[in-house]
Design a protein around this motif. Structure first.
Motif, PDB file in Angstrom:
ATOM      1  N   VAL A  36       0.833  -1.201   0.000  1.00  0.00           N
ATOM      2  CA  VAL A  36       0.000   0.000   0.000  1.00  0.00           C
ATOM      3  C   VAL A  36       0.869   1.252   0.000  1.00  0.00           C
ATOM      4  O   VAL A  36       0.530   2.261  -0.630  1.00  0.00           O
ATOM      5  CB  VAL A  36      -0.931  -0.021   1.227  1.00  0.00           C
ATOM      6  N   LEU A  37       2.006   1.187   0.701  1.00  0.00           N
ATOM      7  CA  LEU A  37       2.881   2.353   0.816  1.00  0.00           C
ATOM      8  C   LEU A  37       3.668   2.608  -0.465  1.00  0.00           C
ATOM      9  O   LEU A  37       4.321   3.653  -0.580  1.00  0.00           O
ATOM     10  CB  LEU A  37       3.849   2.163   1.989  1.00  0.00           C
ATOM     11  N   ARG A  38       3.610   1.693  -1.438  1.00  0.00           N
ATOM     12  CA  ARG A  38       4.352   1.864  -2.689  1.00  0.00           C
ATOM     13  C   ARG A  38       3.455   2.326  -3.828  1.00  0.00           C
ATOM     14  O   ARG A  38       3.899   2.445  -4.962  1.00  0.00           O
ATOM     15  CB  ARG A  38       5.011   0.534  -3.067  1.00  0.00           C
ATOM     16  N   ASP A  39       2.194   2.581  -3.514  1.00  0.00           N
ATOM     17  CA  ASP A  39       1.232   2.951  -4.552  1.00  0.00           C
ATOM     18  C   ASP A  39       1.130   4.472  -4.654  1.00  0.00           C
ATOM     19  O   ASP A  39       0.724   5.135  -3.694  1.00  0.00           O
ATOM     20  CB  ASP A  39      -0.131   2.350  -4.214  1.00  0.00           C
ATOM     21  N   PRO A  40       1.455   5.072  -5.807  1.00  0.00           N
ATOM     22  CA  PRO A  40       1.373   6.541  -5.942  1.00  0.00           C
ATOM     23  C   PRO A  40      -0.042   7.079  -5.728  1.00  0.00           C
ATOM     24  O   PRO A  40      -0.211   8.132  -5.111  1.00  0.00           O
ATOM     25  CB  PRO A  40       1.853   6.787  -7.382  1.00  0.00           C
TER      26      PRO A  40
END
Length: 431
Positions: free
Chosen positions: A112-116
């Motif tokens: 989730v933290l890697r999704d722009p």
């Protein structure tokens, strides 16, 4: 190799935008609900992210960050629903990065933290409070101003008596200090506020909704464009491969077999030449007939490939020659400029060639018409016949390949072919 997968949610069908009083009321409801929703989103997301950052040295901090981002996603989805349902605006949901089935717990949490787009949702949860507060405050102020001004004459009597030296607004505007003058001034101001209310409400609605659209849906439009380009590229590859396979099959089944027979006939004629000249002459005549049929078949196959005439003399001349060789009588209207891009000319030529081939082989038509015209957005090809109808891309007939070829140049294909006819094929190819 990437370990990520994408989930795409296509935009829902958006209703027509409301007009008139209904639009003002819907925009008012949108603005009045914007502030409480934005406030809750701001508080929850900020608190969650702040705790996550503060506890980032611990395992629980990372989980709190993921939860905060997911909460922001939820508020973003709700805002898109509000844009579509209340304002009738198109608000597509972008594709989010998602873990693949079978991924471990930590991979599912950290992805989730890697999704722009998820971080754009977080930004919306933060800055949406500013525009939401503006929309709420201005809407309340204008509705209150209009209501107070229009009804001042009624509730004026319930106001406490003024102290000495206190005056109404009418006094400072030079209209006197009586109750009647004050009521009239307030009434005029109320009417002015009511008249400007639709534009003011629409302005703050546009500010809040436009920011939401940019942050929450702009990547969806970019993703759709990328998908369209990739789809066109794949369609071009598939159409080219299918054309090559069909050309190879047709050459093998037709001209190649005729050439083999021609070789055998010439060999037989050579052997017969000394012993039986008459039979040799007849064999040579058969060989000549085979050669003519082979040339005719090769010419027919070459219609699916841009002929030299298309390059030398242009699209109009190539189409006229093709129509002149059609088995079915064709009435034509060709009106194209000489400066079309090469890929457009090739696509138009292929559409007409494939349509005439289908008419000759499958329609049983006695006549057909071909119209090629240029509109503002591109070239329109319309082919109609009076055959038996029933044509459909699922039946083959070359229509599926034609649709792929048009997709490669961003074109579209429309086919109307009821049982009993007539069949109308319309292709639109952008320039």
């Amino acid at each position: 190799m990437t370990d990520l997968s994408m989930t795409t949610t296509y935009p829902l069908a958006t209703p027509a935008r409301p007009h008139g009083v209904r639009r003002v009321l819907l925009e008012t409801g949108y603005n009045l609900s914007a502030f409480p929703i934005a406030l809750v989103a701001f508080v929850v997301v900020v608190v969650d992210l702040a705790l996550g950052v503060g506890l980032s040295v611990l395992i629980g901090g990372v989980l709190l960050l993921s939860v905060g981002v997911m909460v922001a996603r939820g508020f973003a989805r709700f805002e898109r629903i509000r844009l579509r349902g209340i304002l009738g605006r198109e608000a597509a949901t972008p594709a989010y990065l998602c873990a693949r089935p079978g991924d471990g717990f930590w991979r599912q949490q950290l992805i989730v933290l890697r999704d722009p787009q998820s971080w754009l949702d977080v930004v919306w949860a933060l800055v949406g409070l500013v525009t939401g507060t503006l929309a709420f405050a201005v809407t309340v102020a204008w509705w209150a101003g209009a209501g107070a001004g229009l009804t001042y004459w009624f509730w004026q009597q319930y106001l406490p008596d003024r102290e000495p030296g206190e005056h109404e607004l009418a006094y400072y505007l030079g209209f006197g200090d009586g109750d009647t003058a004050a009521a009239l001034v307030e009434l005029v101001l109320g009417v002015l506020v009511l008249i400007t209310l639709p534009w003011v409400v629409r302005l703050v609605t546009t500010i809040h909704a436009s920011l939401a659209s940019v942050l929450l849906s702009s990547r969806a439009e970019l993703q759709r464009e990328v998908a369209r380009v990739e789809g066109g590229r794949d369609a071009a590859r598939m159409a080219e491969a299918e054309s090559l396979r069909r050309l190879e099959r047709d050459i093998h089944d037709g001209p190649q077999q005729r050439l083999v027979r021609l070789t055998m006939d010439l060999g037989r004629a050579k052997r017969q030449l000394d012993q039986d000249p008459d039979r040799a002459s007849a064999t040579i005549d058969d060989a000549l007939a085979q050669a003519r049929e082979t040339v005719a078949e090769l010419r027919s196959l070459s219609r699916g490939i841009a002929p030299p005439l298309l390059v030398d003399r242009g699209l109009a001349a190539a189409l006229e020659e093709m129509l002149a060789q059609s088995v079915v009588p064709v009435e034509s209207h060709i009106d194209v400029p000489p400066s079309l891009p090469p890929h457009v000319e090739t696509a138009v030529y292929f559409v007409v060639a494939e349509a005439l081939t289908n008419i000759a082989k499958h329609s049983g038509a006695g006549s057909a018409s071909v119209a090629v015209t240029v509109e503002e957005r591109g070239v329109v090809v319309r082919v109609e016949d009076d055959g038996v109808g029933g044509a459909h891309p699922a039946k083959g007939l070359g229509l599926a390949g034609l649709r792929q070829r048009l997709a490669a140049v961003d074109g579209t294909l429309e086919l109307t072919s009821p049982e009993g006819g007539p069949t109308v094929l319309v292709a639109r190819i952008p320039r």
